[in-house]
Scaffold this active site. Sequence first.
Site, short mmCIF file in Angstrom:
data_model
loop_
_atom_site.label_atom_id
_atom_site.label_comp_id
_atom_site.label_asym_id
_atom_site.label_seq_id
_atom_site.Cartn_x
_atom_site.Cartn_y
_atom_site.Cartn_z
N GLY A 202 0.83 -1.21 0.00
CA GLY A 202 0.00 0.00 0.00
C GLY A 202 0.85 1.24 0.00
N PRO A 204 2.51 4.89 1.03
CA PRO A 204 3.08 5.28 2.32
C PRO A 204 2.02 5.90 3.23
CG PRO A 204 4.36 6.21 0.51
CD PRO A 204 3.17 5.56 -0.10
N GLY A 207 -0.82 2.85 7.01
CA GLY A 207 -0.98 2.00 8.18
C GLY A 207 -0.39 0.61 8.08
N LYS A 208 0.59 0.39 7.23
CA LYS A 208 1.17 -0.95 7.12
C LYS A 208 1.91 -1.33 8.40
CE LYS A 208 3.46 0.16 3.39
NZ LYS A 208 2.95 1.52 3.15
N HIS A 424 -7.59 34.58 -13.02
CA HIS A 424 -7.22 33.20 -13.34
C HIS A 424 -8.03 32.23 -12.48
CE1 HIS A 424 -4.08 30.07 -14.33
NE2 HIS A 424 -4.63 29.54 -13.25
N GLU A 425 -8.04 32.46 -11.19
CA GLU A 425 -8.76 31.55 -10.30
C GLU A 425 -10.27 31.64 -10.53
OE1 GLU A 425 -7.27 29.26 -8.75
OE2 GLU A 425 -5.27 30.09 -9.03
N HIS A 428 -11.06 29.41 -13.43
CA HIS A 428 -11.17 28.00 -13.03
C HIS A 428 -12.52 27.75 -12.37
CE1 HIS A 428 -7.19 26.44 -13.69
NE2 HIS A 428 -6.59 27.30 -12.91
#
Length: 602
Positions: A202, A204, A207-208, A424-425, A428
């Site tokens: 899985g 990073p 929870g390994k 610009h934002e 979007h």
Amino acid sequence: MSSRWIRNGLIYLIIVVIAVALFYNVYSASSSPSSVFISSVAEDAREGRISKIVVSGDDLRITRTSGVEVVSRKEPGADLTEVLSNLGVTQEMLNGISIEVQTPSEWGSWLAILSSFLPLLLIGGLLLFMMRQAQSGNSQAMSFGKSRARMLDGDQPTVTFEDVAGVVEAKQELQEVVEFLEEPEKFSALGARIPKGVLMVGPPGCGKTLMARAVAGEAEVPFFSISGSEFVEMFVGVGASRVRDLFEQAKRNSPCIVFVDEIDAVGRHRGAGLGGSHDEREQTLNQILVEMDGFDTDTNVIVMAATNRPDILDPALLRPGRFDRRVVLDLPDMNGRKAILDIHARGKPLAEEVDLKVIAKQTAGFSGADIESLLNEAAILAARGDKKSIDMEDLQEAVERVIAGPERKSRIISDDEREIIAHHEAGHALVMNLLPGCDPVHKVSIVSRGMALGYTMPLPEDDRYLKQRSKFEDELAGLLGGRAAEELIFNDVTTGASNDLERATLLARKMVTEYGMSEKLGPLTFGRKQELVFLGREIGEQRNYSEEVARAIDEEVRRLINEAHETALRLLREKKDKLVDVAKKLMEVETLEGPDLEAMFA
Ligand code: ADP
Ligand code: MG
Ligand code: ZN
């Protein structure tokens, strides 16, 4: 264990004390009479203050009438009386002094030799002693070859499955391992082959490591853990001996779990890395395999390993009888995130109004570790604000911090730039808002964070595993909305859109070459991913198609981008007034979200 430490410590202490005492003795014995020049000896002789001189070679030992002893040296080979008379000491004066000539004694020169070798001897002895200790006991000193496996037992805070949230399937699969560790007889009585190795896979932070500890905690067995990267750090041959030692220790304590974290560090395809085929990693890996094959049916040791790169593991590791079980720990979905939030919110006072569901919704793509750090950030923010509990505002801010780094209010941005960023934002946001395939916009801001000058945050309705082509097309248009707004308003473009363009191009390319979404090229995938194993990273793509197809792919990518660009431009042209309004509002308040944002769009 600890009494052994005390005993060893005592022995070392005694050795050091003896060594210091010896040095002190040897050197003080030969140097305590102060040493004077021969001229001052002559002066003393003239004044009649000397009672005795012992000559030994060129060394003089002078006893004064007062009883004080000093030492001196004369010129090599010269006669003492001659030397002294040259310095004005008459025969008369010498008569009062008893001069004794010693042939330099054997013993004296031996002592000199010994005293110069003594430090060496002592150090050598100490080293030998330490080596012996290291070989015979659990001493840490000089124990290069010993495994650094840490044993966790009753003293350690026990993690159980309750502390791991959002990984239901993994828990179910590992439940079996827990049962086996609890009652090995039940399984072996039925002739069941016991799982030897479990590989946890899985990304990073999901929870390994936590899960491996939880399995040991559930089964209440000892837990030996070691990280693959630790094996690589030392001399050749050491890794293998560490593995041997680790497994020996584990077998003595069975039933138990041996956990090899980051196994990809040693378990890569053999012969694929730098440094030839016989490097340290390979020997270490071989030793792990040998140990696992050597388990008897009654060895109740389960080897768990974790990696985020299962694709680069040596196939030999995955053969039956080795790491033949795979447990996937994936990034948590919304319910998983909610559960993880609940776990890590334990012991943190939350304000009444806090709804962790909302936070779970906003944190798509967060790993368990991200969520843990989110709650920690929120707690820090609350403490900084002198609050008694963590409120929603802290949590929101923490989400953004984890996503984009701390808010940078201090960066100086000129008014011109602000105007461009705002448009610009707004571009979007507007395009995303108008297209059904885009996730609803949750927040627009022109406060720069981390590397980004501004950002528009979409809020995914739910986690999606399948996406339609139309959704991708809308997303492309949303990505290009910023650039389109700049063109429309300022008739010019800036560098600010480069990240948008990169993401758009990548997405379009994937649509064509991976998802088979281009009608012209059909449902095929193109290109084989290639990577340099020792970098562990994709570096390029191997072409498995012709020039013509390559051209066609480029054309299709260009077409997709162009169409998306057209869509964005068209939408913004139609709603230019709105675009200008939103941008103006943004320049005023910097950040728009929630009801304010909805009102703007309405
Ligand atoms: P990995 O080994 O997969 O990189 P870790 O097990 O080290 O990740 O996880 C880091 C931290 O993140 C854990 O200590 C834990 O606090 C938190 N965490 C990760 N996944 C979960 C989860 N599923 N449930 C609860 N906490 C989690
Ligand atoms: Mg880990
Ligand atoms: Zn942008």
